[in-house]
Design an enzyme around this catalytic site. Structure first.
Site, PDB file in Angstrom:
ATOM      1  NE  ARG A 286     -17.138  14.378   9.316  1.00 11.15           N
ATOM      2  CZ  ARG A 286     -16.514  15.551   9.143  1.00 11.15           C
ATOM      3  NH1 ARG A 286     -16.231  15.969   7.936  1.00 11.15           N
ATOM      4  NH2 ARG A 286     -16.185  16.290  10.176  1.00 11.15           N
TER       5      ARG A 286
ATOM      6  CG  HIS B   5     -13.202  25.397   8.496  1.00 10.82           C
ATOM      7  ND1 HIS B   5     -12.331  24.693   9.301  1.00 10.82           N
ATOM      8  CD2 HIS B   5     -12.464  26.383   7.944  1.00 10.82           C
ATOM      9  CE1 HIS B   5     -11.129  25.245   9.238  1.00 10.82           C
ATOM     10  NE2 HIS B   5     -11.182  26.271   8.434  1.00 10.82           N
TER      11      HIS B   5
ATOM     12  CB  CYS C 113     -28.927  23.617  -7.934  1.00  9.59           C
ATOM     13  SG  CYS C 113     -29.226  25.365  -8.055  1.00  9.59           S
TER      14      CYS C 113
ATOM     15  CB  CYS D 112     -28.321  26.433 -11.892  1.00 12.55           C
ATOM     16  SG  CYS D 112     -26.986  25.593 -11.016  1.00 12.55           S
TER      17      CYS D 112
ATOM     18  CB  THR E 279      -7.893  25.106  17.507  1.00 12.79           C
ATOM     19  OG1 THR E 279      -7.235  25.095  16.243  1.00 12.79           O
ATOM     20  CG2 THR E 279      -7.608  26.399  18.229  1.00 12.79           C
TER      21      THR E 279
ATOM     22  N   PRO F 251      -5.628  20.556  26.526  1.00 13.26           N
ATOM     23  CG  PRO F 251      -7.001  18.683  26.740  1.00 13.26           C
ATOM     24  CD  PRO F 251      -6.804  19.923  25.918  1.00 13.26           C
ATOM     25  CG  ASP F 252      -2.323  17.048  24.296  1.00 12.36           C
ATOM     26  OD1 ASP F 252      -1.885  16.673  25.398  1.00 12.36           O
ATOM     27  OD2 ASP F 252      -3.068  16.359  23.570  1.00 12.36           O
TER      28      ASP F 252
HETATM   29  P1  NAD Z   1      -7.406  19.298  15.575  1.00 11.95           P
HETATM   30  O1  NAD Z   1      -7.942  17.924  15.569  1.00 11.95           O
HETATM   31  O2  NAD Z   1      -6.256  19.616  14.697  1.00 11.95           O
HETATM   32  O3  NAD Z   1      -6.974  19.670  17.060  1.00 11.95           O
HETATM   33  C1  NAD Z   1      -7.801  19.472  18.168  1.00 11.95           C
HETATM   34  C2  NAD Z   1      -7.129  20.058  19.378  1.00 11.95           C
HETATM   35  O4  NAD Z   1      -8.025  19.917  20.468  1.00 11.95           O
HETATM   36  C3  NAD Z   1      -5.822  19.361  19.780  1.00 11.95           C
HETATM   37  O5  NAD Z   1      -4.825  20.350  19.978  1.00 11.95           O
HETATM   38  C4  NAD Z   1      -6.183  18.663  21.099  1.00 11.95           C
HETATM   39  O6  NAD Z   1      -5.093  18.636  22.008  1.00 11.95           O
HETATM   40  C5  NAD Z   1      -7.304  19.545  21.614  1.00 11.95           C
HETATM   41  N1  NAD Z   1      -8.252  18.889  22.520  1.00 11.95           N
HETATM   42  C6  NAD Z   1      -8.592  17.580  22.612  1.00 11.95           C
HETATM   43  N2  NAD Z   1      -9.530  17.389  23.542  1.00 11.95           N
HETATM   44  C7  NAD Z   1      -9.809  18.609  24.059  1.00 11.95           C
HETATM   45  C8  NAD Z   1     -10.717  19.082  25.045  1.00 11.95           C
HETATM   46  N3  NAD Z   1     -11.543  18.249  25.688  1.00 11.95           N
HETATM   47  N4  NAD Z   1     -10.734  20.401  25.315  1.00 11.95           N
HETATM   48  C9  NAD Z   1      -9.924  21.278  24.664  1.00 11.95           C
HETATM   49  N5  NAD Z   1      -9.046  20.874  23.729  1.00 11.95           N
HETATM   50  C10 NAD Z   1      -8.991  19.569  23.406  1.00 11.95           C
HETATM   51  O7  NAD Z   1      -8.632  20.269  15.302  1.00 11.95           O
HETATM   52  P2  NAD Z   1      -8.655  21.753  14.735  1.00 11.95           P
HETATM   53  O8  NAD Z   1      -7.531  22.552  15.242  1.00 11.95           O
HETATM   54  O9  NAD Z   1     -10.044  22.251  14.893  1.00 11.95           O
HETATM   55  O10 NAD Z   1      -8.381  21.425  13.212  1.00 11.95           O
HETATM   56  C11 NAD Z   1      -9.011  22.076  12.370  1.00 11.95           C
HETATM   57  C12 NAD Z   1      -9.912  21.225  11.434  1.00 11.95           C
HETATM   58  O11 NAD Z   1     -10.666  20.151  11.968  1.00 11.95           O
HETATM   59  C13 NAD Z   1     -10.935  22.180  10.996  1.00 11.95           C
HETATM   60  O12 NAD Z   1     -10.880  22.184   9.605  1.00 11.95           O
HETATM   61  C14 NAD Z   1     -12.286  21.678  11.456  1.00 11.95           C
HETATM   62  O13 NAD Z   1     -13.244  22.046  10.512  1.00 11.95           O
HETATM   63  C15 NAD Z   1     -12.049  20.228  11.510  1.00 11.95           C
HETATM   64  N6  NAD Z   1     -12.913  19.420  12.387  1.00 11.95           N
HETATM   65  C16 NAD Z   1     -14.134  19.855  12.886  1.00 11.95           C
HETATM   66  C17 NAD Z   1     -14.903  19.040  13.731  1.00 11.95           C
HETATM   67  C18 NAD Z   1     -16.232  19.551  14.272  1.00 11.95           C
HETATM   68  O14 NAD Z   1     -16.969  20.253  13.605  1.00 11.95           O
HETATM   69  N7  NAD Z   1     -16.590  19.207  15.526  1.00 11.95           N
HETATM   70  C19 NAD Z   1     -14.433  17.793  14.104  1.00 11.95           C
HETATM   71  C20 NAD Z   1     -13.197  17.367  13.582  1.00 11.95           C
HETATM   72  C21 NAD Z   1     -12.463  18.205  12.753  1.00 11.95           C
HETATM   73 ZN    ZN Z   2     -27.172  26.098  -8.792  1.00 10.98          ZN
END
Ligand code: NAD
Ligand code: ZN
Length: 252
Positions: free
Chosen positions: A72, A121, A151, A153, A191, A217-218
């Protein structure tokens, strides 16, 4: 490209606000090429999160969890911020006070210089000790000798991200909570608002009187209570908003 209705009044609202807040999620980074979690083609459809992103899995098989994180990290190291990230960073200089809360671990808000970023997070570039929680050197770790880093420790080094079943960093969640309650305008961007406690923040803002804007978008659980829903990718919507704010500011 789609355009946003009533951009002028939105711009005015942002300029008049004493404080503006935003919560961003995986959708914010989608246009940078990072997969979201819960969509059809999401990363976690291919992997079982419970096997990888939790502390028991790490202690049982740290090599495997590190392998996944290194993969990742490699993916994320090749991605660039998108126009949405840049637009949010510009907001810092246009309005009174802007606090940006993110669920993303990808570091992209920091990369574009956003000033007040609260990472709920963690951050995939950072490492810490599993035992004493002390930060360990930032960045990519060298596994070339096939040994996992430890570490002073004696504890194992792990990525500094929040895993399933773990508490969020307490200062971060407290600051995020306060920022939500104090915001006059609050954005929920990319989100799905299903992962708590982060998902509660836009609701908290709304309860305290914020004008709530969803950019996604959703549809989500938040859509029905949002004051403004922008059904667009954030990389398209945010630059339009910032341009309107800039224009209005220049006129005044
Ligand atoms: P999620 O996957 O649950 O939801 C993503 C949302 O983004 C959806 O509702 C979707 O419709 C929307 N979306 C898709 N394309 C988009 C765009 N171009 N513009 C705006 N919105 C768009 O993600 P979440 O709500 O962040 O879920 C939380 C968890 O996912 C967290 O724990 C986070 O740490 C983790 N996560 C982080 C990353 C990262 O760091 N980039 C990547 C994947 C997941
Ligand atoms: Zn330590």
């Amino acid at each position: 490209m789609q355009s946003i209705d009533n951009l002028d009044s939105l711009a005015e609202r942002l300029l008049e606000a004493n404080q503006v807040g935003a919560l961003t999620g995986a959708g914010m980074s989608k246009e940078s090429g990072i997969q979201t979690f819960r969509e059809k083609d999401g990363l976690w459809k291919k992997f079982r999160p419970e096997e990888l992103a939790n502390v028991d899995a790490f202690l049982a098989n740290p090599d495997r969890v590190w392998e996944w994180y290194n993969w990742r990290r490699d993916l994320m190291s090749n991605v660039k911020p998108n126009p949405g990230h840049y637009a949010l960073a510009e907001l810092d200089d246009l309005i009174s006070k802007f606090i940006l809360v993110t669920q993303n671990i990808d570091n992209l808000h920091n990369e574009v210089g956003s000033k007040h970023v609260i990472e709920l997070h963690g951050n995939i570039r950072k490492n810490k000790c599993q035992s004493c929680k002390k930060p360990f050197e930032t960045g990519w770790l060298d596994f070339s000798e096939g040994k996992l880093p430890h570490c002073d420790c004696g504890g194992l080094i792990r990525p500094d991200v929040v895993w399933f079943g773990e508490m969020l960093p307490s200062q971060a969640i407290e600051d995020a909570w306060q920022a939500a309650a104090k915001s006059d305008v609050y954005f929920s961007i990319g989100t799905s608002t299903v992962v708590y406690p982060a998902a509660a923040l836009p609701f908290e803002a709304k309860i305290h009187g914020a004008y709530l804007i969803e950019i996604n978008p959703d549809r989500t659980d938040l859509s029905s209570i949002a004051d403004l829903v922008i059904r667009m990718p954030s990389g398209e919507a945010l630059p339009q908003i910032i341009e309107a704010v800039q224009k209005r500011k220049d006129q005044s």
